[in-house]
Design a protein around this motif. Structure first.
Motif, short mmCIF file in Angstrom:
data_model
loop_
_atom_site.label_atom_id
_atom_site.label_comp_id
_atom_site.label_asym_id
_atom_site.label_seq_id
_atom_site.Cartn_x
_atom_site.Cartn_y
_atom_site.Cartn_z
N LEU A 18 32.48 42.65 45.28
CA LEU A 18 32.52 43.24 46.62
C LEU A 18 31.16 43.03 47.27
CD1 LEU A 18 34.98 44.40 47.91
CD2 LEU A 18 34.16 46.68 47.43
N ASP A 19 31.05 41.89 47.93
CA ASP A 19 29.76 41.53 48.54
C ASP A 19 29.59 42.30 49.85
OD1 ASP A 19 27.42 39.57 48.68
OD2 ASP A 19 28.38 39.41 50.63
N GLY A 20 28.37 42.81 50.03
CA GLY A 20 28.10 43.57 51.26
C GLY A 20 28.47 45.03 51.07
N SER A 21 28.59 45.44 49.80
CA SER A 21 29.16 46.76 49.51
C SER A 21 28.33 47.91 50.08
CB SER A 21 29.34 46.95 48.01
OG SER A 21 28.11 46.70 47.37
N SER A 22 27.06 47.66 50.40
CA SER A 22 26.26 48.76 50.99
C SER A 22 26.84 49.13 52.36
CB SER A 22 24.80 48.32 51.13
OG SER A 22 24.75 47.11 51.87
N ASN A 23 27.71 48.26 52.90
CA ASN A 23 28.30 48.53 54.22
C ASN A 23 29.61 49.31 54.13
OD1 ASN A 23 26.48 46.98 55.98
ND2 ASN A 23 27.20 45.23 54.81
N ILE A 24 30.08 49.54 52.90
CA ILE A 24 31.44 50.12 52.75
C ILE A 24 31.56 51.44 53.51
CG2 ILE A 24 33.01 51.22 51.10
CD1 ILE A 24 32.03 49.21 48.99
N ASP A 25 30.55 52.31 53.33
CA ASP A 25 30.70 53.68 53.86
C ASP A 25 30.64 53.72 55.37
OD1 ASP A 25 29.09 55.58 51.17
OD2 ASP A 25 30.79 54.20 51.25
N VAL A 26 30.24 52.60 56.00
CA VAL A 26 30.21 52.60 57.48
C VAL A 26 31.22 51.61 58.05
CG1 VAL A 26 27.85 53.45 57.65
CG2 VAL A 26 28.24 51.00 57.39
N ASN A 27 32.21 51.26 57.20
CA ASN A 27 33.38 50.52 57.67
C ASN A 27 33.06 49.14 58.24
OD1 ASN A 27 36.10 50.40 57.78
ND2 ASN A 27 36.29 51.33 59.82
N VAL A 28 32.04 48.51 57.65
CA VAL A 28 31.69 47.15 58.08
C VAL A 28 32.39 46.15 57.15
CG1 VAL A 28 29.74 45.50 58.16
CG2 VAL A 28 29.49 47.80 59.12
N THR A 29 32.76 45.00 57.69
CA THR A 29 33.46 43.97 56.92
C THR A 29 32.74 43.62 55.63
OG1 THR A 29 34.42 42.99 58.91
CG2 THR A 29 34.22 41.55 56.99
N ILE A 30 33.49 43.55 54.53
CA ILE A 30 32.93 43.16 53.23
C ILE A 30 33.83 42.08 52.63
CG2 ILE A 30 31.72 45.31 52.71
CD1 ILE A 30 34.17 46.37 51.38
N GLY A 31 33.45 41.58 51.46
CA GLY A 31 34.25 40.49 50.90
C GLY A 31 34.08 40.31 49.42
N THR A 32 34.95 39.49 48.85
CA THR A 32 34.86 39.07 47.44
C THR A 32 34.62 37.57 47.43
OG1 THR A 32 36.48 40.76 46.81
CG2 THR A 32 36.11 38.96 45.24
N ILE A 33 33.66 37.11 46.64
CA ILE A 33 33.35 35.68 46.57
C ILE A 33 33.67 35.18 45.17
CG2 ILE A 33 31.58 33.91 46.95
CD1 ILE A 33 29.92 36.05 48.42
N PHE A 34 34.28 33.99 45.07
CA PHE A 34 34.62 33.47 43.73
C PHE A 34 34.30 31.98 43.62
CE2 PHE A 34 38.41 30.95 44.57
CZ PHE A 34 38.87 31.47 45.79
N SER A 35 34.09 31.58 42.38
CA SER A 35 33.76 30.18 42.08
C SER A 35 34.40 29.82 40.74
CB SER A 35 32.24 30.02 41.99
OG SER A 35 31.88 28.77 41.45
N VAL A 36 35.00 28.63 40.66
CA VAL A 36 35.66 28.19 39.42
C VAL A 36 35.01 26.89 38.92
CG1 VAL A 36 37.87 27.53 38.37
CG2 VAL A 36 37.84 29.20 40.25
N LEU A 37 34.62 26.91 37.64
CA LEU A 37 34.05 25.71 37.00
C LEU A 37 34.92 25.33 35.80
CD1 LEU A 37 30.33 26.92 36.91
CD2 LEU A 37 31.11 24.91 38.19
N ARG A 38 35.00 24.05 35.51
CA ARG A 38 35.64 23.61 34.26
C ARG A 38 34.65 23.85 33.12
NH1 ARG A 38 39.87 20.53 34.26
NH2 ARG A 38 39.40 19.69 36.35
N ARG A 39 35.15 24.35 31.98
CA ARG A 39 34.25 24.65 30.86
C ARG A 39 33.62 23.36 30.32
NH1 ARG A 39 37.23 27.23 25.88
NH2 ARG A 39 35.03 27.39 25.30
N VAL A 40 32.45 23.49 29.70
CA VAL A 40 31.79 22.32 29.07
C VAL A 40 31.71 22.49 27.56
CG1 VAL A 40 30.45 21.72 31.13
CG2 VAL A 40 29.50 23.34 29.46
N THR A 41 32.13 23.65 27.05
CA THR A 41 32.08 23.88 25.59
C THR A 41 33.47 23.59 25.00
OG1 THR A 41 32.54 26.21 26.06
CG2 THR A 41 30.22 25.60 25.72
N PRO A 42 33.58 23.46 23.67
CA PRO A 42 34.85 23.03 23.06
C PRO A 42 36.02 23.95 23.42
CG PRO A 42 33.07 22.97 21.45
CD PRO A 42 32.51 23.64 22.67
#
Ligand code: P6P
Length: 338
Positions: free
Chosen positions: A119-143
């Motif tokens: 929940l990025d921007g979560s310090s804004n939650i209590d004042v009803n400002v837009t927040i978000g979730t950020i995600f990233s996907v990588l292919r594994r490099v280990t066996p």
């Protein structure tokens, strides 16, 4: 970029069509399907946060030394529980957790790792400002078929197979790229689906908005101050109008506006934070992948963000991201030492 009106395309159908087009394995559609479920659950709590005892902060600090908001904790748990049993991941990493998060022993280990800022921007939650979730996907490099390790996460951003964000604002959207363009889906709670609303998003080549916390002005490198001074000027001879400053203080909101309206978002390094504030692996890299896939640019001021070789899970980076011509304007003034 035309909004989509004539077709009703759910995110599941869109991903399947994308997978068919790229002869994908179906793994990614599974990951995004499970992620979209997590976003629906987070949406429900975010929209009623004022009504239930989920506002405010916990007594805990996260790895960043920031007070954990109750909704942060909730979102972190929801994403982990939605993603741990799908068989697509061998580990996860979150802004809220110091170490990587293992997949429970009794679940199959997959070919990918997921990084997220719940929940990025979560310090804004209590004042009803837009927040978000950020995600990233990588292919594994280990066996394969072994638990993921930190090595699977410490890959440069150009290795991402997918990235994106959910933005909980006046409407809730899911924006993602899998390396073949950027697609936006608007959540329709009446049917419980993310529906394609922004097909193949392209960032404007140039914009009139710069987005930065000017409260840090006196801590910046003089060349960064020179860019900000230039951005605010009407310059007759150069046919340049003063840019407008827009800063929400929630990265997902500021970058989403930059993606649609153009311009530049900056979080520079300063004399106190030599690497800036934003985290490379689960903030700068995913947002840079989206912006580049939409035709924009993303730099640390020294190098392309997606080429930074990570050394630590929570390392920070300076970030300048947006329309190609706006980013070039910043780089010109950063390099042009009088
Ligand atoms: P400042 C939110 O805490 C965040 O990580 C980003 O979402 C946002 O862009 C930035 O910090 C805001 O930081 O120092 O301007 O308050």
């Amino acid at each position: 970029m035309p909004l989509v009106h004539n077709k009703v395309v759910t995110i599941e159908r869109h991903i399947i069509e994308q997978e068919r087009a790229t002869h994908g394995t179906g793994d990614f559609s599974g990951i995004l399907r499970d992620l979209s479920l997590a976003f629906k659950i987070i949406y429900r709590e975010v929209t009623r946060a004022g009504l239930v005892d989920i506002l405010g902060a916990t007594e805990r600090q996260n790895i960043q030394g920031e007070i954990v908001q109750k909704l942060d904790d909730f979102a972190n748990e929801v994403i982990y529980r939605a993603m741990d049993h799908g068989g697509h991941l061998c580990a996860m990493a979150s802004e809220e957790n110091e170490h990587i998060m293992a997949i429970p022993d009794h679940y199959e280990k997959g070919k990918y790792v997921l990084l997220f800022d719940p929940l990025d921007g979560s310090s804004n939650i209590d004042v009803n400002v837009t927040i978000g979730t950020i995600f990233s996907v990588l292919r594994r490099v280990t066996p394969e078929n072994t638990p993921g390790t930190e090595a699977d996460f410490l890959q440069p951003g150009y290795k991402q197979v997918a990235a994106g964000y959910a933005i909980y604002g006046s409407s809730t959207m899911l924006v993602y790229t899998a390396g073949k363009g950027v697609y936006g889906f608007t959540y329709d709670p009446s049917v419980g689906e993310f529906l394609l609303s922004h097909d193949n998003i392209r960032i404007p080549d140039h914009g009139q908005i710069y987005s930065v916390n000017e409260g840090n002005y006196h801590k910046w490198d003089p060349r960064m101050r020179r860019y900000i001074d230039w951005a605010k000027q009407d310059i007759e001879g150069e046919d340049k109008k003063a840019y407008s400053l827009r800063y929400i203080g929630s990265m997902v909101a500021d970058v989403h506006r930059t993606l649609l309206y153009g311009g530049v978002f900056l979080y520079p390094a300063d004399v106190k934070s030599h690497k800036g504030k934003l985290r490379l692996l689960y903030e700068a890299n995913p947002m840079s992948f989206v912006i580049e896939q939409a035709g924009g640019k993303a730099t640390t001021g020294v190098e392309r963000v997606l080429e930074v070789q990570p050394e630590r899970l929570h390392q920070r980076t300076p970030l300048i991201v947006g329309s190609p011509k706006n980013v070039d304007e910043v780089l010109l003034l950063l390099r042009d030492v009088e």
